[in-house]
Write an enzyme that holds these catalytic residues in place. Structure first.
Site, PDB file in Angstrom:
ATOM      1  N   ASP A   1      11.497  -0.984  13.694  1.00 10.79           N
ATOM      2  CA  ASP A   1      10.079  -0.640  13.772  1.00 10.79           C
ATOM      3  C   ASP A   1       9.231  -1.897  13.672  1.00 10.79           C
ATOM      4  O   ASP A   1       9.198  -2.556  12.637  1.00 10.79           O
ATOM      5  CB  ASP A   1       9.721   0.302  12.608  1.00 10.79           C
ATOM      6  CG  ASP A   1       8.270   0.724  12.670  1.00 10.79           C
ATOM      7  OD1 ASP A   1       7.953   1.637  13.462  1.00 10.79           O
ATOM      8  OD2 ASP A   1       7.425   0.122  11.965  1.00 10.79           O
TER       9      ASP A   1
ATOM     10  N   TYR B   1       1.958  -6.717  13.575  1.00  7.57           N
ATOM     11  CA  TYR B   1       2.852  -7.437  12.647  1.00  7.57           C
ATOM     12  C   TYR B   1       3.108  -8.881  13.094  1.00  7.57           C
ATOM     13  O   TYR B   1       3.616  -9.693  12.332  1.00  7.57           O
ATOM     14  CB  TYR B   1       4.210  -6.730  12.489  1.00  7.57           C
ATOM     15  CG  TYR B   1       4.151  -5.307  11.980  1.00  7.57           C
ATOM     16  CD1 TYR B   1       2.988  -4.775  11.443  1.00  7.57           C
ATOM     17  CD2 TYR B   1       5.268  -4.488  12.037  1.00  7.57           C
ATOM     18  CE1 TYR B   1       2.934  -3.458  10.997  1.00  7.57           C
ATOM     19  CE2 TYR B   1       5.223  -3.169  11.581  1.00  7.57           C
ATOM     20  CZ  TYR B   1       4.054  -2.665  11.068  1.00  7.57           C
ATOM     21  OH  TYR B   1       4.011  -1.372  10.636  1.00  7.57           O
TER      22      TYR B   1
HETATM   23  N1  LIG Z   1       2.394   2.932  10.916  1.00  7.16           N
HETATM   24  C1  LIG Z   1       1.813   2.308   9.898  1.00  7.16           C
HETATM   25  O1  LIG Z   1       0.584   2.248   9.773  1.00  7.16           O
HETATM   26  C2  LIG Z   1       2.676   1.656   8.856  1.00  7.16           C
HETATM   27  C3  LIG Z   1       2.130   1.322   7.617  1.00  7.16           C
HETATM   28  C4  LIG Z   1       2.979   0.739   6.668  1.00  7.16           C
HETATM   29  C5  LIG Z   1       4.307   0.500   6.973  1.00  7.16           C
HETATM   30  N2  LIG Z   1       4.813   0.813   8.211  1.00  7.16           N
HETATM   31  C6  LIG Z   1       6.226   0.555   8.576  1.00  7.16           C
HETATM   32  O2  LIG Z   1       7.076   1.108   7.595  1.00  7.16           O
HETATM   33  C7  LIG Z   1       7.913   0.103   7.049  1.00  7.16           C
HETATM   34  C8  LIG Z   1       8.270   0.402   5.621  1.00  7.16           C
HETATM   35  O3  LIG Z   1       7.133   0.561   4.816  1.00  7.16           O
HETATM   36  P1  LIG Z   1       6.665  -0.535   3.731  1.00  7.16           P
HETATM   37  O4  LIG Z   1       7.136  -1.845   4.147  1.00  7.16           O
HETATM   38  O5  LIG Z   1       5.217  -0.316   3.524  1.00  7.16           O
HETATM   39  O6  LIG Z   1       7.346  -0.038   2.366  1.00  7.16           O
HETATM   40  P2  LIG Z   1       8.819   0.346   1.852  1.00  7.16           P
HETATM   41  O7  LIG Z   1       9.825   0.216   2.901  1.00  7.16           O
HETATM   42  O8  LIG Z   1       8.679   1.643   1.115  1.00  7.16           O
HETATM   43  O9  LIG Z   1       9.049  -0.756   0.722  1.00  7.16           O
HETATM   44  C9  LIG Z   1       9.291  -2.098   0.988  1.00  7.16           C
HETATM   45  C10 LIG Z   1       9.353  -2.850  -0.352  1.00  7.16           C
HETATM   46  O10 LIG Z   1      10.399  -2.290  -1.165  1.00  7.16           O
HETATM   47  C11 LIG Z   1      11.351  -3.295  -1.516  1.00  7.16           C
HETATM   48  N3  LIG Z   1      12.679  -2.676  -1.356  1.00  7.16           N
HETATM   49  C12 LIG Z   1      13.353  -2.427  -0.204  1.00  7.16           C
HETATM   50  N4  LIG Z   1      14.522  -1.815  -0.454  1.00  7.16           N
HETATM   51  C13 LIG Z   1      14.596  -1.661  -1.781  1.00  7.16           C
HETATM   52  C14 LIG Z   1      15.574  -1.092  -2.643  1.00  7.16           C
HETATM   53  N5  LIG Z   1      16.692  -0.560  -2.195  1.00  7.16           N
HETATM   54  N6  LIG Z   1      15.326  -1.093  -4.001  1.00  7.16           N
HETATM   55  C15 LIG Z   1      14.173  -1.632  -4.464  1.00  7.16           C
HETATM   56  N7  LIG Z   1      13.212  -2.192  -3.710  1.00  7.16           N
HETATM   57  C16 LIG Z   1      13.430  -2.211  -2.372  1.00  7.16           C
HETATM   58  C17 LIG Z   1      11.119  -4.436  -0.555  1.00  7.16           C
HETATM   59  O11 LIG Z   1      11.317  -5.671  -1.217  1.00  7.16           O
HETATM   60  P3  LIG Z   1      12.487  -6.706  -0.760  1.00  7.16           P
HETATM   61  O12 LIG Z   1      12.089  -7.237   0.594  1.00  7.16           O
HETATM   62  O13 LIG Z   1      12.417  -7.722  -1.848  1.00  7.16           O
HETATM   63  O14 LIG Z   1      13.751  -5.922  -0.728  1.00  7.16           O
HETATM   64  C18 LIG Z   1       9.637  -4.305  -0.202  1.00  7.16           C
HETATM   65  O15 LIG Z   1       8.839  -4.978  -1.169  1.00  7.16           O
HETATM   66  C19 LIG Z   1       7.086  -1.185   7.269  1.00  7.16           C
HETATM   67  O16 LIG Z   1       7.865  -2.345   7.122  1.00  7.16           O
HETATM   68  C20 LIG Z   1       6.557  -0.938   8.650  1.00  7.16           C
HETATM   69  O17 LIG Z   1       7.567  -1.195   9.621  1.00  7.16           O
HETATM   70  C21 LIG Z   1       4.017   1.412   9.148  1.00  7.16           C
END
Ligand SMILES: NC(=O)c1ccc[n+]([C@@H]2O[C@H](COP(=O)([O-])OP(=O)(O)OC[C@H]3O[C@@H](n4cnc5c(N)ncnc54)[C@H](OP(=O)(O)O)[C@@H]3O)[C@@H](O)[C@H]2O)c1
Length: 273
Positions: A42, A47
């Site tokens: 994704d 980004y």
């Molecule tokens: N469409 C939209 O508007 C929108 C908005 C937000 C996000 N997104 C997409 O959704 C994806 C995911 O959402 P997100 O990045 O907001 O949040 P997320 O995936 O819920 O959380 C990411 C965070 O959690 C940590 N993490 C990952 N795996 C872990 C685990 N197993 N245990 C503990 N901590 C962990 C990561 O740190 P480390 O890197 O240190 O592991 C990072 O700080 C984004 O990257 C993006 O591609 C889309």
């Protein structure tokens, strides 16, 4: 890998989120993710890493047709000509040919939805994207977009995790036959420290983050957790050898609370819920 299907589109149930991954680190994490079994990536124009995501996929050596690549049109590019131009630019950055799923990243009140949806259907018709969908769409917007697209939209991507009740928008996705895709599915790491998720995880020999992801996947919701750490890549995809009990699903659903939203809609050109 399990898949979630809608209207001929098969979305791998777990994908890699790439927001804030950049440069060589992004290439390395994507390449490693393919090796560990990820088949869904994704990214987004906003980004600034489409080039690196494409490079990581190519570097892995996997056949192009085995990966599902999603990118999103920025809200500033929703006017028809800009949309088309920006999608061509995304394709040039990714260098993976046709985009598997192209989403409108956020609504933008400044551009008539009819014009944007027509342009989105146009890029699909022209073979730039195999499937099209939306992101951050409310129930009312989903109804409108579904009608305007004559049912061509396959997905809505929105914030979804145990701490937020998204039952209304989930029901709207189901009504329109769209796959719900959860962003921030481990609440930006917040799931890790939750006592209920930890206790349930202990019973299944899983981490709290895995319980958060399994809770969503078990409801037919695709998840796109992001990590920059290779060991967590393996953890976040290891969800298919256990099942949460109905009582555990209920207990997790009770974690939702009114302040559970993480992503602030206030910056968006259309922020009403
Ligand atoms: N469409 C939209 O508007 C929108 C908005 C937000 C996000 N997104 C997409 O959704 C994806 C995911 O959402 P997100 O990045 O907001 O949040 P997320 O995936 O819920 O959380 C990411 C965070 O959690 C940590 N993490 C990952 N795996 C872990 C685990 N197993 N245990 C503990 N901590 C962990 C990561 O740190 P480390 O890197 O240190 O592991 C990072 O700080 C984004 O990257 C993006 O591609 C889309």
């Amino acid at each position: 890998m399990q898949f979630i299907e809608a209207k001929g589109c098969r979305i791998p149930a777990v994908g890699l989120g790439t927001w804030q991954l950049s440069g060589r680190d992004c290439v390395r994490v994507v390449e490693q993710a393919v090796r560990l079994g990820y088949r869904h990536f994704d990214t987004a124009q906003m980004y600034g890493n489409e080039r690196e995501v494409g490079e990581g996929v190519r570097a892995s050596g996997i056949k192009r047709e085995e990966v599902f690549v999603v990118t999103k049109v920025a809200p500033d590019n929703l006017a028809p000509r800009q949309l088309e131009r920006s999608v061509k630019d995304s394709i040039g950055q990714l260098r993976l040919g046709e985009i598997d799923l192209l989403l409108l990243h956020w609504p933008n009140k400044g551009v008539p939805l009819k014009d944007t949806i027509e342009a989105l259907c146009g890029v699909k018709r022209d073979g730039l994207a195999r499937h099209i969908g939306v992101s951050n769409y409310t129930v009312a917007l989903l109804d409108e977009a579904d009608t305007l697209s004559e049912g061509r939209l396959v997905c809505n991507q929105f914030e979804c995790h145990p701490f937020l009740d998204q039952s209304k928008v989930l029901a709207a996705c189901r009504k329109h036959g769209m796959v719900p895709v959860a962003y921030s599915p481990i609440a930006r790491g917040g799931a890790k420290g939750d006592a209920t998720l930890q206790a349930i995880g202990k019973r299944h020999n899983k981490t709290a983050a895995q319980v958060s992801l399994r809770f969503l996947v078990q409801q037919g919701i695709a998840v796109i957790p992001r990590t920059s750490k290779v060991e967590r890549l393996a953890e976040n995809i290891d969800l298919f050898d256990f099942e949460l009990l109905d009582s555990e699903m209920t207990q997790i659903a009770e974690l939702a609370h009114p302040d559970g939203r993480i992503v602030d809609w206030a910056w968006s050109p259309q922020w009403d819920r």
